[in-house]
Design a protein around this motif. Structure first.
Motif, PDB file in Angstrom:
ATOM      1  N   LEU A  46     -34.001 -51.821 -70.799  1.00 23.81           N
ATOM      2  CA  LEU A  46     -34.491 -51.038 -71.926  1.00 23.81           C
ATOM      3  C   LEU A  46     -35.333 -49.883 -71.409  1.00 23.81           C
ATOM      4  O   LEU A  46     -36.056 -50.029 -70.422  1.00 23.81           O
ATOM      5  CB  LEU A  46     -35.360 -51.905 -72.844  1.00 23.81           C
ATOM      6  N   THR A  47     -35.254 -48.744 -72.095  1.00 22.99           N
ATOM      7  CA  THR A  47     -36.089 -47.589 -71.775  1.00 22.99           C
ATOM      8  C   THR A  47     -36.519 -46.908 -73.075  1.00 22.99           C
ATOM      9  O   THR A  47     -35.870 -47.076 -74.113  1.00 22.99           O
ATOM     10  CB  THR A  47     -35.338 -46.552 -70.917  1.00 22.99           C
ATOM     11  N   GLU A  48     -37.588 -46.139 -72.996  1.00 23.00           N
ATOM     12  CA  GLU A  48     -38.067 -45.365 -74.138  1.00 23.00           C
ATOM     13  C   GLU A  48     -37.182 -44.147 -74.383  1.00 23.00           C
ATOM     14  O   GLU A  48     -37.013 -43.710 -75.514  1.00 23.00           O
ATOM     15  CB  GLU A  48     -39.507 -44.908 -73.902  1.00 23.00           C
ATOM     16  N   THR A  49     -36.654 -43.591 -73.299  1.00 26.39           N
ATOM     17  CA  THR A  49     -35.810 -42.401 -73.401  1.00 26.39           C
ATOM     18  C   THR A  49     -34.412 -42.716 -72.879  1.00 26.39           C
ATOM     19  O   THR A  49     -34.234 -43.615 -72.053  1.00 26.39           O
ATOM     20  CB  THR A  49     -36.390 -41.234 -72.582  1.00 26.39           C
ATOM     21  N   GLU A  50     -33.450 -41.953 -73.341  1.00 25.54           N
ATOM     22  CA  GLU A  50     -32.075 -42.154 -72.889  1.00 25.54           C
ATOM     23  C   GLU A  50     -31.910 -41.598 -71.471  1.00 25.54           C
ATOM     24  O   GLU A  50     -32.427 -40.530 -71.147  1.00 25.54           O
ATOM     25  CB  GLU A  50     -31.108 -41.445 -73.834  1.00 25.54           C
ATOM     26  N   ILE A  51     -31.213 -42.335 -70.644  1.00 28.79           N
ATOM     27  CA  ILE A  51     -30.940 -41.917 -69.266  1.00 28.79           C
ATOM     28  C   ILE A  51     -29.472 -41.516 -69.187  1.00 28.79           C
ATOM     29  O   ILE A  51     -28.605 -42.224 -69.706  1.00 28.79           O
ATOM     30  CB  ILE A  51     -31.249 -43.057 -68.271  1.00 28.79           C
ATOM     31  N   SER A  52     -29.196 -40.419 -68.529  1.00 27.37           N
ATOM     32  CA  SER A  52     -27.808 -39.949 -68.461  1.00 27.37           C
ATOM     33  C   SER A  52     -26.952 -40.859 -67.574  1.00 27.37           C
ATOM     34  O   SER A  52     -27.438 -41.443 -66.605  1.00 27.37           O
ATOM     35  CB  SER A  52     -27.746 -38.513 -67.942  1.00 27.37           C
ATOM     36  N   VAL A  53     -25.696 -40.932 -67.922  1.00 30.50           N
ATOM     37  CA  VAL A  53     -24.737 -41.737 -67.163  1.00 30.50           C
ATOM     38  C   VAL A  53     -24.656 -41.242 -65.722  1.00 30.50           C
ATOM     39  O   VAL A  53     -24.585 -42.040 -64.785  1.00 30.50           O
ATOM     40  CB  VAL A  53     -23.342 -41.706 -67.839  1.00 30.50           C
ATOM     41  N   ASP A  54     -24.699 -39.933 -65.536  1.00 30.21           N
ATOM     42  CA  ASP A  54     -24.618 -39.366 -64.183  1.00 30.21           C
ATOM     43  C   ASP A  54     -25.793 -39.812 -63.308  1.00 30.21           C
ATOM     44  O   ASP A  54     -25.617 -40.105 -62.129  1.00 30.21           O
ATOM     45  CB  ASP A  54     -24.555 -37.839 -64.227  1.00 30.21           C
ATOM     46  N   GLU A  55     -27.004 -39.871 -63.899  1.00 34.00           N
ATOM     47  CA  GLU A  55     -28.178 -40.327 -63.149  1.00 34.00           C
ATOM     48  C   GLU A  55     -28.013 -41.789 -62.730  1.00 34.00           C
ATOM     49  O   GLU A  55     -28.314 -42.153 -61.592  1.00 34.00           O
ATOM     50  CB  GLU A  55     -29.447 -40.184 -63.991  1.00 34.00           C
TER      51      GLU A  55
END
Length: 75
Positions: A46-55
């Protein structure tokens, strides 16, 4: 919160899970409830912000495992 599920190939044991978990925590410090399963071939967190698939792909590939797919849903 965003729930991210990453499918990973190549994890064979608990140490593999720990290796992936450490890499994710180091790359994304705001990660919460991180859990990897070599039997299921996936990592969820879980995260507060969305993380990009590329990252995410970049971090997984740097560990030596194979990134298969990633799903991020707001929840």
């Amino acid at each position: 919160m965003f729930k991210t599920t990453v499918k990973i190939d190549g994890m064979a044991c608990g140490m593999c899970e720990a290796h992936v978990n450490d890499a994710i925590r180091k790359a994304f410090p705001d990660v919460k409830k991180l859990k990897s399963s070599h039997k299921k071939g996936k990592t969820c967190f879980l995260t507060e912000t969305e993380i990009s698939v590329d990252e995410i792909r970049k971090i997984i590939e740097q560990t030596g495992y194979t990134f298969l797919s990633c799903e991020c849903v707001r929840g």
